[in-house]
Scaffold this active site. Sequence first.
Site, PDB file in Angstrom:
ATOM      1  N   SER A 143       3.449  -0.077  -5.470  1.00 43.59           N
ATOM      2  CA  SER A 143       2.751  -0.907  -4.493  1.00 43.59           C
ATOM      3  C   SER A 143       2.183  -0.070  -3.353  1.00 43.59           C
ATOM      4  O   SER A 143       1.319   0.774  -3.572  1.00 43.59           O
ATOM      5  CB  SER A 143       3.692  -1.999  -3.981  1.00 43.59           C
ATOM      6  OG  SER A 143       3.001  -2.965  -3.241  1.00 43.59           O
ATOM      7  N   ASP A 286      -3.702  -3.656  -0.769  1.00 47.43           N
ATOM      8  CA  ASP A 286      -2.922  -2.440  -0.956  1.00 47.43           C
ATOM      9  C   ASP A 286      -3.214  -1.894  -2.353  1.00 47.43           C
ATOM     10  O   ASP A 286      -3.982  -2.496  -3.114  1.00 47.43           O
ATOM     11  CB  ASP A 286      -1.438  -2.706  -0.713  1.00 47.43           C
ATOM     12  CG  ASP A 286      -0.809  -3.609  -1.756  1.00 47.43           C
ATOM     13  OD1 ASP A 286      -1.549  -4.362  -2.409  1.00 47.43           O
ATOM     14  OD2 ASP A 286       0.426  -3.573  -1.923  1.00 47.43           O
ATOM     15  N   ASP A 288      -1.933  -1.764  -5.340  1.00 47.22           N
ATOM     16  CA  ASP A 288      -1.818  -2.577  -6.560  1.00 47.22           C
ATOM     17  C   ASP A 288      -2.323  -4.000  -6.340  1.00 47.22           C
ATOM     18  O   ASP A 288      -2.163  -4.859  -7.203  1.00 47.22           O
ATOM     19  CB  ASP A 288      -0.392  -2.578  -7.104  1.00 47.22           C
ATOM     20  CG  ASP A 288       0.593  -3.338  -6.230  1.00 47.22           C
ATOM     21  OD1 ASP A 288       0.385  -3.367  -4.998  1.00 47.22           O
ATOM     22  OD2 ASP A 288       1.571  -3.894  -6.763  1.00 47.22           O
ATOM     23  N   ASP A 290      -1.529  -6.575  -4.613  1.00 50.47           N
ATOM     24  CA  ASP A 290      -0.736  -7.792  -4.476  1.00 50.47           C
ATOM     25  C   ASP A 290      -0.585  -8.202  -3.015  1.00 50.47           C
ATOM     26  O   ASP A 290      -0.121  -9.313  -2.732  1.00 50.47           O
ATOM     27  CB  ASP A 290       0.634  -7.659  -5.169  1.00 50.47           C
ATOM     28  CG  ASP A 290       1.544  -6.601  -4.558  1.00 50.47           C
ATOM     29  OD1 ASP A 290       1.082  -5.819  -3.708  1.00 50.47           O
ATOM     30  OD2 ASP A 290       2.723  -6.565  -4.953  1.00 50.47           O
TER      31      ASP A 290
END
Length: 539
Positions: A143, A286, A288, A290
């Site tokens: 992440s 961000d 990734d 999410d």
Amino acid sequence: MGVTDLDAQVAAWLAADPDPATRAELDAMPEPERTARFAGHLTFGTAGLRGPLGAGPLAMNRVVVRSAAAGLTAWLQARGAAPTVVIGCDARRNSDVFAADTAAVVTAAGGRALRLPERLPTPLLAFAVRHLGADAGVMVTASHNPPGDNGYKVYLADGAQLVPPADGEIEACIRAAGLPPRGLPAAEGEPVGPGLVDAYLDAVIPEGPDLSSLRIAYTPLHGVGLGVFTGALARRGGRADVVPEQAEPDGTFPTVVFPNPEEPGALDLVLALAAERGSEVVLANDPDADRLCVAVADGAGGFRVLSGDELGVLLADHRLATTSGPDRLVATTIVSSTMLSAMAAGAGVRFVETLTGFKWIVRPALDDPSARFVFGYEEALGYAVNDVVRDKDGISAAIAALDAVVRVGGTGPDVLRRLDELAAAHGRHRTAQVSVRYDGADAGDRMAAVLAGLRAEPPDRIGDAAVARVHDYLPGGTLPPTDALRFDLAGGGRVLVRPSGTEPKVKVYVELVGDPADDAELDARLAALQAAVPALLGA
């Protein structure tokens, strides 16, 4: 001198490790560091594993990933026939290798491994689990963690991140499985067709206003969100100016210190682009995709970056205004603003407060079939605006945020005016967060010691504020046990302390509630509480 237990562990590890780089690292590692690296192992935290890349059981590497895949597969097999596992990855270093290793382990054990068609956002993997009817999903991502980290996130058949007792059971299966052999047959897994992205967009992007008139600046922060975000935006006629230096996936994240929209400096390039192009709305995912961060033009030539709680309030207002029915449920966490509770009461809908993390936020609706989940958020820029993706989703949340901007008037000042109106109705909720980072192999122990010390000797005061009550979440009760403490302050307000589940940090959350006319006083009290945090933690 005879062979020690450590020597035997290292030899077994080297025999199992297919990566020459980490084998060489372990061979050259000084004895004290090697001892520390084998002093334990990564355990399942926030729905999986996360840690620094490197050799040994306390780092992220191919042996750890293969062992995790073997344990997960064994756990699934104990619950039925040959499992189907869908696997995705982001653009971090070794993410594609770890995804391929997972597919090889699942296939070798007689399961079916499905691979996403490319490096895609985490919400696509969460969506794919239910869409493809898989028994589990694995997303290789860390992440918004620093560039040197990677991770392994696990979803079960309901499309949500795993929670206890499943995490502990899988952990036990990992330990029981031992180290997979180095010579595991390669198996890339069955490719999932490119139609998955369109299926996701069909499911999460509802009909709504035309967005072609909005001037938008966007950055994926060197992550994998750009293609899916621009595809979502195009469905509403919109387009965005994209930071060119951050447009392509790059796991080294060369333009930021930390690839986290919350970190100082992370938004500098997109805010500069927005100023140059005259944007009304600034969006950042961000790496990734999410999480979502939003800034809006302030009407005076600058931009106001909305806090995670402010964006949560804006999105909650939009979802409550565009849905109906008393069966609606909204949820947030013990560390997020209490304002959502007041908004839910005013709208006559169900409200639930959970532990931190989306594995808990989505759980109340899964446990209660009579509830209809319409919104959930956590202050760390995580938002779920539907029940299609049972996790935070920075793509669908971005479109919902743009819809909210249009609904309140279409400009940044309109957004700020609406936030003031909501504060007038429900009280001005001022929130802030302070984090203290702990480095080194003993970081977890030192963080635990901070909480243990506060538990043993709770403070009478935090700065100038008297502590009226202490609530300890460790014994459990209405919520599962967790290592967190809340200090309720005399005269209103609270300070909550907890260790991060994904980074070596102790996080402290401060909230004060007052009349909008008392902004200056609230700000001064909030600043004083923030300044008192290092002393509270003994830092």
